[in-house]
Design an enzyme around this catalytic site. Structure first.
Site, PDB file in Angstrom:
ATOM      1  NE  ARG A 162       5.695   7.356   2.798  1.00  0.00           N
ATOM      2  CZ  ARG A 162       4.009   6.730   2.978  1.00  0.00           C
ATOM      3  NH1 ARG A 162       3.558   6.799   2.239  1.00  0.00           N
ATOM      4  NH2 ARG A 162       4.437   7.184   4.459  1.00  0.00           N
ATOM      5  CG  LEU A 185      -2.420  -0.592   1.281  1.00  0.00           C
ATOM      6  CD1 LEU A 185      -2.116  -1.686   3.067  1.00  0.00           C
ATOM      7  CD2 LEU A 185      -2.780  -1.164   0.474  1.00  0.00           C
ATOM      8  CG  ASP A 186       1.035   5.999  -1.193  1.00  0.00           C
ATOM      9  OD1 ASP A 186       2.907   5.455  -0.621  1.00  0.00           O
ATOM     10  OD2 ASP A 186       0.795   6.893  -1.044  1.00  0.00           O
ATOM     11  CB  CYS A 187       1.833   2.575   4.361  1.00  0.00           C
ATOM     12  SG  CYS A 187       2.024   0.824   4.058  1.00  0.00           S
ATOM     13  N   GLY A 188       4.149   4.297   5.013  1.00  0.00           N
ATOM     14  CA  GLY A 188       5.088   4.409   5.670  1.00  0.00           C
ATOM     15  C   GLY A 188       6.294   3.132   5.705  1.00  0.00           C
TER      16      GLY A 188
END
Length: 136
Positions: free
Chosen positions: A14, A8-11
């Site tokens: 990243r 997902l676009d999460c910390g």
């Protein structure tokens, strides 16, 4: 060796991508919200996990709590279909290559995705700086 980062676009995703880029490990990224995993892909991931569904399902996630699930009451097929409909049920990221799988970002465990030669070099460098010298 191709590393794939499903996430997902999460910390955590990243951090994983930054770490892989910094170390120079090539990877392919796939946003599981935009392109959910197929049942076949989920089966492949499950074959690699030591903990089965518990290793990849985010039981503390909002999606899990909102659905008020009891995984033990679902068949594997039902769970995979539910994950397809609700990709946020998966831990993020799930990092895989041909032989290894890691769910979530854990700095000490992600090193398994380093090429063997790089791991050996890092170990030698670390040991020269941290292990006491032997006296003759």
């Amino acid at each position: 060796m191709t590393v794939t980062v499903y996430g997902l676009d999460c910390g955590s995703t990243r951090k994983t991508k930054q770490w892989l880029e910094k170390i120079g490990v090539p990877f392919v990224e796939r946003n599981i919200l935009k392109e959910p995993l197929t049942v076949s892909e989920l089966q492949g991931i499950l074959r690699m996990t030591l903990d089965g569904t518990e290793g990849i399902v985010a039981t503390r996630s909002k999606a899990y709590k909102d659905l008020d699930l009891d995984i033990d009451e679902l068949s594997l097929q039902e769970l995979m279909e539910l994950i397809q409909q609700h990709p946020r049920l998966l831990r993020s990221p799930i990092i895989v290559d041909e032989k290894r799988l890691q769910a979530g970002y854990q700095e000490d465990e992600i090193r398994q995705f380093l090429p063997r030669k790089t791991r050996k070099t890092q170990w030698l460098n670390w040991s020269m700086n941290h292990l006491p010298l032997m006296e003759s």
